[in-house]
Design a protein around this motif. Structure first.
Motif: not given
Length: 727
Positions: A81-88, A335-342
């Protein structure tokens, strides 16, 4: 951190503000913190919650830093989740602190929920036995702990009976854990009956959802084909392997029927997450998701930032819906961020739609996504017959908006005891009010938009900033009485016309701005599903996957409405919306009809819908996008410059344009005044950055922003990567 390594004395903490990086804080002696811990830290004159981030805290002397005040007793935010925050943050060019802020929306949930007072049976016996006491003791005989009120209610006695037994020592006080917000779903509760197409799709999804590996699968099925039942099988497979599941829905607050269908399949409802959830319930859901107690969440786009402990599947229903795009503070497409999180965490995603977005469809056809098709409706129910009404040949009566063809079809539908839907994607009574004497037009004082008449409420309303005025009796410009005229139709005006034609029909208007809010809309949608209305007049919210069993006629009042702007996605969105709306008809197998009132019957969108040849429309639209290098074959970024004065906004927008670096694969269009040039008193200019598919749009925009002067005074700059709106 190994067992022998000393605890760090300085750590980085991401705070929920427009910070470009974490701030360094000292760790007090005796306090243990690691990455992901939620802490309270001083920030200026106040204290805020933050997240201990990855990396070093810096080489600053801890004595010169402010210390962490508190470590919350809360599960940490995991590394994925921390990586996801940085990516977004990196992708959307947003401060990471503002992305982290979306994680920390329920501060009261950072501390554990208090345990509940309860009672449990002891070995003692009461001094005498009564029928009421006997029922209480029989229920409590298995040794299960109860709340006092819960035991009294289950036994059908008053609380005084339970209190009397407690006073005699028959029950002792105990503490019970907090109640779960929802019961645990059972993947085997009710096994579905699927047709061969559905079974094949379900088998594919079960196989992918049963693995903790990244994949994206698009369910491409016509309306009423059973997409929900199919992805329920993916959810069952994910639950079987011990994963949590997130279901994203565009209008979760209105989808009561979906929650009921989920309960029928799994024996319990999912937890809900949306803006209309009461604060206390939001806190309970946030906490129980973090602890892993809630296994399935059905939520709006913000649910993507819940701190799941074991997230293993995301389903994005109606993946094409524009509601997944957030255009406030952090601009992102869920939608696009869900794909990234996965992809970051390594689990599958399922996208579902009867009218997939061009982007998802191209990804599926190119092999980046898997695709399962459901080409026919469940139980062989026929799709509605679709016809265009050429309004040039079949115009409405003077002062009306409903064609004689639609009125005649409605009369026949009502005579059979069936329901009709009139769809118009325009709220209120009329989009413009003017004076017939002097031509005065009612405009919002703070926006460049007309005031919309809402006759039910007696108000003129701005749909951009919410400004309202009482509906006047006289023109404020020339003072003429009884000369104000409504121009064009909204749903309220169509309802008025329908009452004139069908005075005995039960007519209901469904619009997002009706008094009573979400609760009233839910009740009215349920009433329509039960057949308690004859004619439904609604905006786009009626297209959101609702099932109206008795509805056999859908009339599109103004099929051309969505085509009348410069949006490059206008044709696609019009096709999707009209296809979804006409798909409300005939879902239980009855013969049904969809009629589209249009002045452009030869437009490719109208031809595609009437012919049922979606493939031809998608092929044509995809080819046009590719030739124009528009998404998904090119990249776009929007920069919206706003300020209190037009001169300030235009000046800064031009400075940004001059600061743009030279690049062979990227062009900058503008600045130009936005179509909605004034909103809430702020003047707006737009620039559009257009690049090739592989262009580094983010790097280019960063260079623009860095080379230009920082915004001063009232100037604000918003960056929208992959814009969906061009107003």
């Amino acid at each position: 951190m190994t067992q022998d390594s000393p605890a760090p004395s300085v750590v980085p903490v991401m705070v929920p503000m427009p910070a470009e990086r974490p701030y360094s804080y000292a760790v007090p002696a005796g306090m243990a913190v690691g990455p992901g811990a939620i802490v309270r830290v001083p920030l200026g004159p106040r204290e805020v919650a933050g997240i201990v981030w990855d990396g070093e805290g810096g080489s600053v002397d801890p004595k010169k830093l402010r210390p962490i005040s508190q470590v919350f007793d809360c599960p940490p935010i995991d590394a994925a989740m921390r990586r996801f925050v940085d990516w977004v943050a990196d992708y959307t060019l947003s401060p990471p602190g503002m992305v982290a802020r979306m994680l920390l929306r329920a501060p009261a949930a950072f501390d554990p929920e208090p345990w509940i007072d309860g009672i449990a049976r002891t070995a003692a016996l009461p001094d005498r036995m009564t029928a009421a006491r006997s029922r209480v003791l029989e229920l409590a005989a298995e040794g299960m702990a109860w709340t006092r009120s819960g035991l009294a209610h289950a036994a059908g006695v008053s609380s005084a009976v339970v209190d009397g037994l407690r006073q005699q020592g028959v029950f002792e006080d105990v503490k019970l854990p907090p109640r779960p917000v929802v019961a645990a779903p059972d993947p085997a509760y009710t096994l579905p009956s699927l047709n061969p197409d559905q079974q094949a799709a379900a088998d594919t999804l079960r196989d992918r959802a049963g693995k903790a590996a990244f994949s994206v699968t698009l369910i491409d099925g016509v309306t009423g084909s059973g997409k929900t039942e199919v992805y329920f099988e993916a959810i069952a497979a994910a639950l079987d392997r011990g994963a949590q599941v997130l279901i994203l829905l565009p209008e979760i607050a209105l989808t009561h029927a979906f929650l009921e269908r989920f309960q029928d399949r799994f024996g319990a409802k999912p937890a809900e997450w949306h803006s209309d959830l009461p604060p206390r319930m939001r806190e309970k859901v946030w906490r129980q998701v973090a602890e892993g107690q809630v296994r399935v969440v059905a939520g709006a786009r913000s649910a993507l930032f819940l701190p799941f402990r074991e997230l293993g599947l995301v389903v994005v229903d109606e993946e094409h819906d524009p509601a997944y795009k957030q255009e406030d503070r952090v601009f992102y497409n869920a939608r696009d961020m869900a794909v990234v999180r996965a992809r970051i965490a390594g689990f599958p995603v399922v996208l579902a739609s009867a009218t997939p977005s061009i982007e998802s469809r191209v990804n599926a056809l190119s092999g980046r996504y898997g695709r399962v098709a459901l080409p026919s409706r469940f139980a062989e129910a026929a799709l509605p017959d679709l016809k265009a009404i050429d309004m040039r040949r079949n115009p409405p009566a003077r002062g009306g908006f409903l064609s004689p063809v639609l009125l005649d079809a409605t009369k026949q539908t009502l005579a059979r005891g069936e329901q009709a839907l009139f769809f118009l994607n325009r709220r209120g009574y009329a989009p413009l009010t003017l004076c017939r004497v002097c031509g005065h037009r009612f405009q919002c004082p703070s926006c460049s938009s007309w005031l919309v008449e809402h006759r039910f409420r007696g108000q003129l309303v701005c749909h951009q900033c919410g400004h309202t005025e009482r509906q006047p009796e006289a023109c404020p410009s020339c003072g003429a009485l009884d000369h104000l005229v409504a121009c064009g139709p909204g749903v309220e005006r169509i309802a008025e016309e329908a009452v004139g034609h069908f005075p005995d029909a039960r007519i209901i208007v469904l619009s997002s701005d009706l008094l009573g809010g979400v609760r009233r809309l839910r009740l009215e949608l349920e009433a329509v599903a039960r057949g308690e209305a004859d004619i439904v007049i609604g905006t786009q919210l009626v297209a959101k996957g609702h099932n109206f069993p008795n509805m056999t006629l859908v009339g599109i009042v103004d099929a051309d409405l969505g085509l009348a702007n410069g949006d490059p996605r206008a044709a696609e969105r019009t096709f999707q919306l009209l296809s979804q709306v006409t798909g409300r008809a005939g879902r239980t197998g009855r013969k049904s009809l969809g009629l589209l009132q249009t002045y452009q019957p030869d437009h490719p969108v109208m031809k595609a819908i009437v012919s049922g040849d979606a493939e031809a429309f998608y092929d044509r639209e995809t080819d046009e996008r590719q030739r124009a290098a528009m998404p998904p074959f090119g990249r776009l970024a929007g920069l919206i410059v706003s300020a209190a004065t037009r001169a300030e906004a235009e000046s800064h927008a031009r400075a940004l344009r001059r600061a743009a670096p030279r690049a062979a694969d990227i062009d900058v269009l503008g600045p130009a005044e936005a179509p909605l040039a004034l909103i809430a008193g702020r003047h707006r200019f737009r620039l559009l950055v257009h690049g090739d598919r592989r262009s580094d749009i983010q790097k280019f925009v960063r260079s623009m922003l860095a080379a230009a002067d920082r915004p001063r005074g009232s100037v604000r700059v918003q960056v929208d990567i992959d814009p969906q709106s061009f107003l």
